[in-house]
Design a protein around this motif. Structure first.
Motif, PDB file in Angstrom:
ATOM      1  N   GLY A 331      28.570  46.837  14.501  1.00  0.00           N
ATOM      2  CA  GLY A 331      29.136  46.977  15.830  1.00  0.00           C
ATOM      3  C   GLY A 331      28.110  46.965  16.932  1.00  0.00           C
ATOM      4  N   MET A 332      26.872  46.516  16.617  1.00  0.00           N
ATOM      5  CA  MET A 332      25.820  46.486  17.635  1.00  0.00           C
ATOM      6  C   MET A 332      25.909  45.240  18.502  1.00  0.00           C
ATOM      7  SD  MET A 332      22.568  47.887  15.486  1.00  0.00           S
ATOM      8  CE  MET A 332      22.659  49.432  14.572  1.00  0.00           C
ATOM      9  N   ILE A 333      26.621  44.229  18.040  1.00  0.00           N
ATOM     10  CA  ILE A 333      26.787  43.000  18.809  1.00  0.00           C
ATOM     11  C   ILE A 333      28.264  42.714  18.928  1.00  0.00           C
ATOM     12  CG2 ILE A 333      26.386  40.512  18.850  1.00  0.00           C
ATOM     13  CD1 ILE A 333      23.781  40.951  17.492  1.00  0.00           C
ATOM     14  N   GLN A 334      28.713  42.483  20.133  1.00  0.00           N
ATOM     15  CA  GLN A 334      30.105  42.165  20.397  1.00  0.00           C
ATOM     16  C   GLN A 334      30.203  40.767  21.009  1.00  0.00           C
ATOM     17  OE1 GLN A 334      31.371  45.293  22.962  1.00  0.00           O
ATOM     18  NE2 GLN A 334      31.444  46.847  21.328  1.00  0.00           N
ATOM     19  N   ASN A 335      31.414  40.241  20.962  1.00  0.00           N
ATOM     20  CA  ASN A 335      31.693  38.924  21.570  1.00  0.00           C
ATOM     21  C   ASN A 335      30.833  37.821  20.973  1.00  0.00           C
ATOM     22  OD1 ASN A 335      33.448  40.327  23.251  1.00  0.00           O
ATOM     23  ND2 ASN A 335      31.861  40.612  24.803  1.00  0.00           N
ATOM     24  N   ALA A 336      30.544  37.916  19.658  1.00  0.00           N
ATOM     25  CA  ALA A 336      29.761  36.856  19.008  1.00  0.00           C
ATOM     26  C   ALA A 336      30.654  35.637  18.817  1.00  0.00           C
ATOM     27  CB  ALA A 336      29.249  37.342  17.665  1.00  0.00           C
ATOM     28  N   THR A 337      30.247  34.516  19.381  1.00  0.00           N
ATOM     29  CA  THR A 337      31.066  33.295  19.343  1.00  0.00           C
ATOM     30  C   THR A 337      30.440  32.221  18.474  1.00  0.00           C
ATOM     31  OG1 THR A 337      29.969  32.471  21.333  1.00  0.00           O
ATOM     32  CG2 THR A 337      31.956  33.790  21.644  1.00  0.00           C
TER      33      THR A 337
END
Length: 780
Positions: A331-337
């Motif tokens: 949950g350390m990186i969000q909005n990974a596309t």
């Protein structure tokens, strides 16, 4: 030497190298060493660390991209990177750094998996000072410079030991100065110190002790905590801190690992709130590091490299990042596309609550390399007058395995540029100017915790500014707690400070009577003419026997009465000299009677002179008349008795008239006896000149200063001579009074004289005994 041996063994072994990296190709490569995972033990990596550590990793990658996108720096040359995980362990950091050096490992399978970077120009890292020490020794073998973003040990400033080490972080010696300034700001003069093992903690402790030695601050106890310490040992450290209850402030030169060990022990022993923790930059970056120990650390004050405006919570990343999956799962990186199976770049947004202040120094390290390389290319490569572009020539040099130009380190030391938080310039030791944020761990209204910046420290002017009212949440503020941390409170002005073994500890005790406290450390006695008033020696106003005092009024009344009576008697004696009663006495004795009346009058008036303020004139009169008063009375009386005795004793043996019985002869003899007394006083006046003196009398609260002519000691000879002379005359009077006791009735005044003389003797015996036995000097 032990470090060098350790380096040699690990370089030769080529074992336990993890080899996993986050890399990007470029004309030249920058190495990176970051603690991305924790340490599990036995050189194994543990769990992924918090978002702040991931931010530092991605900040380097983004800084490299920013350099490549800047046409004004390294035109035609691209930077690449190869970032390795140190797993928060010195030995793993050293193993990973083996990827950056040139070496051959024949017949060793582990070495075949290593990536060799022939175009490596420098390394960004490492994190811990102990790791940087080991890695710097290894990289120095290939003259590869190293810029750390957080290693702060003062040992790394020694260019004889670490010639290729630089840093964008502030060294610990400046941090020690900042901590000392904080202690002085809050008047904390009695503190404890806890440090971790290794170069960071030990050197931080040593620097702090050196700075404290220059102030009036004392360290109550110094304790060490190691990563290998047992829970019992750490609890013993807490108990040792408790044994110095006056030292409420505990300075911690520790990393986050030892810090959590101490805070956990504090929770187990229920000592929360007993201490204010003052932490170094080894902890206090984010609350995620505290592993549930926030309550034990609540109110802690920590120092971190100064942050600046601007957000770095958003970073670019790609699927070359070997830890990207872990970051997303954690949950350390969000909005990974992005799709991790393709090379398509993805946009990521960090989930950290706040910027990690260290990312600024990571970026400054990358830009320092970029500016230094740019100056090297322009100064050492492009100067020859050849029609070859800088990029082509630089590519040729680096890609043909030629080491980077030796001046690169010198170029770094001479590099100046605008960094993330202001101008960056290295000094001769590879250090930069020091600025720190002072942070306070506070609790938010929602129950969470946050390090709030409550102050700033700057090494330029050694200034520290603290805002005690700054808090994280207006609705439920946690105001910075400022306790008292002193061994002994200042003594009141009237109490003396008695030093204990520790210079900051003392006892406050009263001074003896009539003493004042000087500088709080010693008692100084006031003079006998002074008294203590508000811890100051104040001159006691002098007093003397005045006519307005009770004693003075009584003496004045008696003296006036006696003087008037004497004058009346003298007047009657003169006016009625033909009266039969007066004629009853011989005419020759009338003058002696007048002299006696004159002596009585002089004695009464002398008492009134004694009751006036002492001066040179009054003191002179008192000294001359002290003995003459009595002599003027008893000298005529002695002469009169002698005359009567000689007349009647001579009549029985001879008809010849005795000699010197005439009126004039008797007056002459009396005056001669008085002159002898005056001569004795004159001799004493020459030996001891007359002067007014202030004489202390009494003791304690009844102490007074009497204005006197001479003390008993200085006037003793004169007093003794006068008393003995008058006593001789009185004793002779007693003798002749006794011899004339049986004279005819009409001449038998000797009875009255005898009574008067006997009374005088009794009074004089009492006077002499009193005069020489009392301790208080008398005016005279």
């Amino acid at each position: 030497m032990s470090q060098l041996r350790y380096v040699a063994v690990l370089v030769a072994s080529c074992t336990a190298v993890l080899g996993v990296s986050y890399h990007k190709e470029g004309t030249v490569i920058l190495g990176g060493l970051f603690p991305i995972h924790g340490y599990k033990g036995y050189d194994q990596c543990g769990a992924l660390l918090g978002p702040s550590r991931v931010q530092r990793l991605l900040a380097m990658a983004q800084a490299v991209d920013d350099v490549n996108n800047n046409p004004d720096i390294l035109s035609g040359v691209t930077l690449g990177y190869a970032i390795y995980d140190t797993c928060s362990r010195e030995s793993i950091a050293l193993n990973q750094s083996l990827n950056f050096i040139q070496h051959t490992c024949e017949k060793r399978v582990a070495c075949q998996r290593q990536i060799q970077y022939s175009n490596l120009v420098g390394v960004v890292g490492a994190s811990f000072s102990t790791s940087s020490m080991l890695v710097s020794h290894l990289l120095a073998l290939q003259q590869v410079p190293m810029i750390s973003y957080i290693s702060t040990s003062y040992l790394l400033s020694d260019k004889t030991q670490y010639p290729f080490f630089l840093r964008t972080a502030t060294p610990d010696n400046l941090q020690a100065e900042a901590i000392v300034d904080l202690l002085q700001y809050f008047n904390w003069t009695y503190v404890s110190l806890v440090y971790s093992d290794g170069g960071y903690g030990f050197e931080g402790m040593r620097s702090l002790q050196e700075k404290v030695a220059q102030t009036d601050i004392c360290i109550a106890t110094v304790q060490q905590v190691c990563r290998s310490s047992t829970d019992r040992h750490v609890e013993d450290v807490i108990r040792k801190l408790q044994s110095y209850p006056e030292a409420r402030v505990v300075i911690m030169f520790t990393t986050i690992f030892e810090t959590n060990m101490i805070l956990s022990a504090s929770l187990r022993l229920n000592t929360t709130g007993q201490f204010v923790w003052v932490g170094s930059d080894g902890w206090g970056t984010t609350t995620e590091e505290m592993s549930g120990n926030e309550m034990a650390a609540l109110g802690a004050i920590t120092f971190q490299p100064a942050s600046c405006a601007g957000s770095f919570t958003a970073f670019n990343a790609d699927n070359n990042n070997p830890w990207l999956g872990e970051m997303i799962e954690a949950g350390m990186i969000q909005n990974a596309t992005c799709n991790q199976t393709t090379a398509e770049a993805c946009k990521t947004v960090m989930a950290a609550e706040r910027d990690d202040p260290i990312v600024h120094y990571v970026r400054d390290a990358v830009f320092a390399y970029a500016h230094a390389l740019d100056s090297v290319i322009k100064a050492f490569i492009c100067n020859p007058p050849k029609n070859i572009s800088c990029s082509i020539l630089f590519n040729f040099i680096t890609l043909t395995a030629v080491p980077p130009p030796p001046p690169l380190r010198d170029a770094l030391l001479n590099t100046t540029f605008e960094g993330s938080c202001g101008r960056v310039k290295f000094d001769a030791n590879g250090d930069v100017m020091g600025r720190y944020d002072v942070r306070n761990l506070q609790r938010r209204a929602d129950g969470g915790f946050e390090h709030v910046i409550v102050g700033k420290w700057d090494s330029i002017d050694r200034s520290i500014k603290i805002d005690l009212d700054k808090h994280v949440d207006v609705s439920d503020p946690e105001i910075l707690w400022v306790p008292t941390s002193v061994c002994s409170e200042p003594c009141p002005a009237d109490l003396q400070r008695i030093q204990r073994s520790n210079p900051c500890c003392w006892d406050c005790v009263p001074c003896p009577d009539n003493h004042v406290v000087v500088n709080g450390t010693s008692c100084v006695q006031c003079t006998l003419l002074e008294t203590v008033d508000d811890n100051e020696c104040v001159t006691i106003p002098p007093v003397w026997l005045t006519h307005s005092s009770l004693t003075g009024m009584i003496l004045t009344a008696i003296s006036l009465g006696g003087a008037v009576s004497t004058l009346v008697a003298f007047f009657v004696f003169i006016v009625h000299h033909e009266h039969p009663l007066i004629k009853a006495s011989q005419i020759s004795m009338h003058n002696l009677s007048r002299l006696i009346l004159l002596g009585l009058f002089e004695g009464y008036t002398h008492v009134m002179v004694i009751c006036t303020k002492p001066s040179y004139v009054t003191c002179l009169i008192n000294r001359l008349m002290f003995g003459a008063d009595f002599t003027l009375i008893y000298a005529p009386l002695l002469t009169k008795l002698n005359q009567v005795y000689r007349i009647f004793s001579g009549a029985s043996t001879s008809v010849v008239k005795p000699r010197f019985i005439g009126s004039h002869a008797q007056v002459f003899i009396s005056v001669l006896l008085v002159l002898i007394q005056l001569l004795l006083s004159a001799v004493n006046l020459i030996m001891t000149p007359t002067k007014v003196m202030s004489v202390p009398t009494g003791s304690g609260e009844e102490r007074e200063v009497e204005l006197a002519c001479l003390t008993r000691e200085s006037n003793l000879q004169e007093v003794v001579a006068s008393i003995l002379y008058n006593l001789l005359i009185i004793l002779l009077c007693v003798y002749y009074a006794f011899k004339t006791r049986s004279l005819p009735a009409c001449y038998n005044e000797s009875r009255f004289i005898s009574f008067q003389v006997y009374t005088t003797v009794v009074l004089w015996v009492a006077f002499i005994a009193t005069y020489f036995s009392v301790s208080t000097p008398m005016n005279r």
